[in-house]
Scaffold this motif. Structure first.
Motif, short mmCIF file in Angstrom:
data_model
loop_
_atom_site.label_atom_id
_atom_site.label_comp_id
_atom_site.label_asym_id
_atom_site.label_seq_id
_atom_site.Cartn_x
_atom_site.Cartn_y
_atom_site.Cartn_z
N GLU A 97 24.26 118.73 -19.29
CA GLU A 97 24.54 117.17 -19.32
C GLU A 97 23.14 116.65 -19.94
OE1 GLU A 97 25.72 113.33 -16.64
OE2 GLU A 97 24.81 115.25 -15.83
N ILE A 98 22.12 117.16 -19.37
CA ILE A 98 20.68 116.46 -19.98
C ILE A 98 20.74 116.32 -21.68
CG2 ILE A 98 19.19 118.49 -20.03
CD1 ILE A 98 18.75 114.94 -18.31
N ASN A 99 21.19 117.41 -22.26
CA ASN A 99 21.01 117.24 -23.93
C ASN A 99 21.67 116.08 -24.27
OD1 ASN A 99 22.34 118.34 -26.61
ND2 ASN A 99 19.98 118.91 -26.35
N TRP A 100 23.10 116.01 -24.32
CA TRP A 100 23.78 114.96 -24.84
C TRP A 100 23.38 113.60 -24.44
CZ3 TRP A 100 27.13 111.57 -22.83
CH2 TRP A 100 27.74 111.85 -21.49
N LEU A 101 22.96 113.22 -23.18
CA LEU A 101 22.59 112.42 -22.51
C LEU A 101 21.48 111.49 -23.27
CD1 LEU A 101 23.04 112.39 -18.58
CD2 LEU A 101 24.19 110.93 -20.35
N LEU A 102 20.27 112.48 -23.31
CA LEU A 102 19.19 111.83 -23.96
C LEU A 102 19.15 112.08 -25.46
CD1 LEU A 102 16.20 113.83 -21.66
CD2 LEU A 102 17.39 111.61 -21.45
N GLU A 129 29.83 119.89 -30.79
CA GLU A 129 31.22 119.91 -30.14
C GLU A 129 32.12 119.60 -31.16
OE1 GLU A 129 30.43 118.08 -26.60
OE2 GLU A 129 29.47 119.71 -25.67
N LYS A 130 32.05 118.68 -32.23
CA LYS A 130 33.13 118.07 -32.94
C LYS A 130 33.32 118.57 -33.96
CE LYS A 130 33.71 114.96 -29.42
NZ LYS A 130 34.84 115.19 -28.60
N CYS A 131 32.50 119.61 -34.67
CA CYS A 131 32.27 120.18 -35.95
C CYS A 131 33.11 121.28 -36.23
CB CYS A 131 31.02 120.41 -36.33
SG CYS A 131 29.99 118.80 -36.67
N TYR A 132 33.62 122.01 -35.06
CA TYR A 132 34.23 123.26 -35.26
C TYR A 132 35.94 122.85 -35.41
CZ TYR A 132 35.50 123.09 -30.22
OH TYR A 132 35.55 122.71 -29.01
N ASP A 133 36.66 123.93 -35.93
CA ASP A 133 38.10 123.80 -36.02
C ASP A 133 38.70 124.10 -34.82
OD1 ASP A 133 40.74 123.16 -36.96
OD2 ASP A 133 40.46 124.92 -38.33
N PRO A 134 39.42 123.21 -34.07
CA PRO A 134 39.87 123.68 -32.78
C PRO A 134 41.09 124.72 -32.72
CG PRO A 134 40.60 121.17 -33.18
CD PRO A 134 39.32 121.68 -34.08
N GLU A 135 41.68 124.65 -34.01
CA GLU A 135 42.88 125.54 -33.99
C GLU A 135 42.63 127.07 -34.57
OE1 GLU A 135 45.51 123.61 -36.53
OE2 GLU A 135 45.97 121.80 -35.11
N ALA A 136 41.36 126.98 -35.01
CA ALA A 136 40.95 128.29 -35.59
C ALA A 136 40.68 129.44 -34.41
CB ALA A 136 39.72 128.20 -36.37
N GLY A 167 29.56 104.39 -22.67
CA GLY A 167 30.42 104.05 -23.86
C GLY A 167 30.56 105.07 -24.82
N ARG A 168 29.81 106.19 -24.75
CA ARG A 168 29.94 107.35 -25.62
C ARG A 168 30.25 107.06 -26.93
NH1 ARG A 168 30.62 112.43 -22.89
NH2 ARG A 168 30.73 112.02 -20.75
N ASP A 169 29.44 106.19 -27.44
CA ASP A 169 29.46 105.99 -28.93
C ASP A 169 28.46 106.16 -29.77
OD1 ASP A 169 27.83 104.11 -27.69
OD2 ASP A 169 28.97 102.23 -28.25
N ALA A 170 27.70 107.05 -29.15
CA ALA A 170 26.48 107.56 -30.30
C ALA A 170 26.73 108.50 -31.39
CB ALA A 170 25.38 108.05 -29.30
N PRO A 171 26.11 108.55 -32.47
CA PRO A 171 26.46 109.56 -33.35
C PRO A 171 26.77 111.05 -32.73
CG PRO A 171 24.82 108.30 -34.15
CD PRO A 171 25.00 107.77 -32.72
N VAL A 172 25.98 111.50 -31.78
CA VAL A 172 26.39 112.81 -31.19
C VAL A 172 27.44 113.01 -30.48
CG1 VAL A 172 25.02 112.60 -28.93
CG2 VAL A 172 24.91 114.62 -29.99
N ASP A 173 28.12 112.03 -30.00
CA ASP A 173 29.42 111.87 -29.31
C ASP A 173 30.48 112.18 -30.19
OD1 ASP A 173 28.07 111.39 -26.69
OD2 ASP A 173 27.97 109.43 -27.47
N ASN A 174 30.46 111.48 -31.60
CA ASN A 174 31.55 111.86 -32.32
C ASN A 174 31.29 113.09 -33.40
OD1 ASN A 174 32.74 109.63 -31.24
ND2 ASN A 174 31.57 108.22 -32.29
N MET A 175 29.93 113.33 -33.73
CA MET A 175 29.81 114.04 -34.82
C MET A 175 28.68 115.37 -34.48
SD MET A 175 29.33 111.40 -37.90
CE MET A 175 28.46 109.94 -36.73
N THR A 208 25.22 116.37 -41.08
CA THR A 208 25.62 117.53 -40.61
C THR A 208 27.13 117.56 -40.65
OG1 THR A 208 23.69 117.75 -39.25
CG2 THR A 208 25.44 119.03 -38.86
N ALA A 209 27.69 116.51 -40.08
CA ALA A 209 29.02 116.40 -40.00
C ALA A 209 29.84 116.61 -41.36
CB ALA A 209 29.36 115.23 -39.34
#
Length: 419
Positions: free
Chosen positions: A324-329, A163-170, A152-160, A194-195
Motif C-alpha cells: 500500500e505504501i507505494n501508491w499512497l506516497l 496497474e491501469k496500463c495493461y489490457d485486462p482482456e489479454a 479521493g484517488r484522483d492522483a495521476p498514479v491512480d488513473n494512469m 507513460t500512459a
C-alpha cells in the motif's frame, strides 16, 4: 652416685627429647617443673622413675594420625634448617591441635594468582535476546492523515499507473509482459506520458513477438517522448529476446530473475512482483517515496538514493503495508508533497512533519554560466530601477553643491565690488 658431668649430659638429653617429642610438647609444663626440681646433679635412675610414675598417673595420649606425623616431620625439618625455634614450636602446636584432613598445595606469596576464565553454557531452549525495534514517532498518525488526503484517488498514479496500463482482456502472460513494459517506460517519466506511450504500443500490439518484429525507428516513435527513449528502445528489444530465450515468453516470477533483465531495477522488480504476480517481495521506492520518507523522518538517518530508502523502510515498516505504501506516497507526492514548493499549508501532517513549511532550495546557476556571479566580485549587482534611482540621486547632489571659485576669479570679484 653419678658424677656431675654425667648428670649434665642426661639433662641435655632429656631437654632435647622434650623439644622434639610431640608428647612432651603437650606436657611441657610438667617436665619443666620436674627438671627444675631435679636441676643440678639428679641421678638418671630417679629421673627415669619419676617419668614412669607420671606416665602412669596421666591419661594415655591418643595416637596422632599418620598425616599429622608426616606434617610434624616436615615442620621439624623446616624448624631445624631455616625457621627459628619458637616458630617451629608454633607450627608443631598448630599441626597437633588442628590436624589437616586433606593436603592442599601451598603457593609462595610472590607467585601471581592465575586468572579464572568464566565460560557460560549455551542454553539451546532459550531464544537470543532481541534488539529494540525502532520506529519513527507518530508514523501511524501521519499514515492515517495521508490515507485521508488520498481518499479521493484522483492522483495521476491512480488513473494512469502501471496497474491501469495493461489490457485486462489479454492472456495472463501478455498482461504480465505489458506491466513490465509500462514499468520500464515509467522511469524518469510522468505517468501521463507513460500512459500515452502504452496506449500507442497496445494499439500497435504490445506483445513479445511484436516488439521483436518492430524495428528500432518505429519503436522509438511509438514510445516517444518518454525519458531516455533511445535507451529504452534497446532495453525493450534485449529484454524481449531474453524472455523468449530463457523464460519461455513470460516474465520471471522472482526478484532475482527480474533484475537480470536489461533496464529493470529493484523498484520495477518489486512492483512487477506485486502487480503481475500478486506477491509482496519488497517496497517499490521511487523518487516520491524516497523524498517523502526523508521529509517525514521515517528513516533512522537520511538516505541518498531510493535503494537505501527501501532497505531502511523494510527494517521497521510492517509487511502488510509494503504493497500500500507505494501508491499512497506516490499520489501524495504528486498532489501535496511536491518536489518544489510543497503545499504544507493544506497538509494534515504540517504539525508533526519535521520538514513542514521549509521551502525547497532554489536551483543555483552553475559556475561559469552568464547568470552566476564572479567569484572575485564582492559587490552587489544592482537592478535597472536601482541604477536609475542612484543616478538621479547623484545628479541632484551635484546641482546642490556650490561650484568651486578659482583665485583669479575671486580677485576680479573683489575689484568689482570695491570699484
Amino acid at each position: 652416685m653419678l658424677p656431675v658431668r654425667c648428670c649434665t649430659r642426661v639433662c641435655y638429653v632429656v631437654q632435647g627429647f622434650i623439644m622434639t617429642s610431640p608428647y612432651f610438647v603437650q606436657n611441657r609444663s610438667v617436665i619443666t617443673r620436674s627438671a627444675s626440681q631435679t636441676a643440678g646433679c639428679t641421678p638418671a635412675a630417679s629421673v627415669r622413675a619419676k617419668l614412669t610414675n607420671r606416665r602412669r598417673n596421666e591419661n594415655p595420649v591418643s595416637p596422632v594420625p599418620v598425616k599429622v606425623e608426616v606434617e610434624e616431620k616436615r615442620v621439624s625439618e623446616l624448624t631445624s634448617s631455616s625457621l627459628p625455634l619458637s616458630a617451629g614450636h608454633e607450627l608443631l602446636h598448630q599441626a597437633t591441635v588442628q590436624p589437616k584432613t586433606e593436603s592442599l598445595p601451598q603457593y609462595p606469596h610472590s607467585r601471581r594468582r592465575r586468572q579464572l576464565k568464566v565460560e557460560y553454557e549455551k542454553d539451546e531452549g532459550v531464544s537470543p535476546m532481541k534488539t529494540e525495534h525502532w520506529e519513527p514517532p507518530d508514523w501511524r498518525k501521519q499514515l492515517g492523515f495521508i490515507r485521508e488526503m488520498r481518499s479521493g484517488r484522483d492522483a495521476p498514479v491512480d488513473n494512469m499507473g502501471a496497474e491501469k496500463c495493461y489490457d485486462p482482456e489479454a492472456p495472463a502472460h501478455v498482461r504480465r509482459f505489458q506491466v513490465l513494459v509500462s514499468l520500464m517506460l515509467s522511469s524518469q517519466t510522468k505517468d501521463q506520458v507513460t500512459a500515452a506511450a502504452m496506449q500507442k504500443l497496445r494499439a500497435h500490439g504490445c506483445t513479445l513477438e511484436n516488439i521483436l518484429a518492430t524495428d528500432d525507428e518505429k519503436l522509438g516513435k511509438l514510445i516517444y517522448p518518454v525519458g531516455f527513449w533511445r535507451n529504452k528502445v534497446k532495453y525493450l528489444k534485449l529484454t524481449s529476446a531474453m524472455l523468449q530465450k530463457e523464460f519461455g515468453g513470460d516474465i520471471p516470477n522472482s526478484v532475482e530473475g527480474l533484475v537480470r533483465l536489461p533496464g529493470v531495477g529493484p523498484k520495477m522488480a518489486h512492483l512487477a512482483m506485486d502487480i503481475a504476480w500478486d506477491q509482496v517481495s519488497g517496497i517499490g521506492v521511487d523518487t516520491h517515496v524516497h523524498r517523502i520518507s526523508n521529509r517525514l523522518g521515517w528513516l533512522t538517518k537520511p538516505t541518498k538514493n531510493p535503494e537505501e530508502t527501501r532497505k531502511a523502510l523494510e527494517e521497521w515498516l510492517p509487511r502488510d503495508l509494503w504493497s500500500e505504501i507505494n501508491w499512497l506516497l506516490v499520489g501524495f507526492g504528486q498532489q501535496v508533497c511536491l518536489p518544489i514548493n510543497p503545499l504544507c499549508s493544506v497538509c494534515l501532517n504540517q504539525h508533526s512533519c519535521p520538514s513542514a513549511h521549509k521551502s525547497s532550495p532554489e536551483k543555483r546557476p552553475k559556475a561559469g554560466s552568464p547568470h552566476s556571479p564572479s567569484p572575485t566580485s564582492s559587490f552587489k549587482i544592482k537592478s535597472e530601477p536601482e541604477q536609475e534611482a542612484a543616478l538621479k540621486y547623484e545628479m541632484i547632489n551635484k546641482e546642490l553643491q556650490p561650484t568651486p571659485v578659482s583665485p583669479t576669479r575671486k580677485r576680479r570679484l573683489k575689484s568689482k565690488v570695491n570699484s
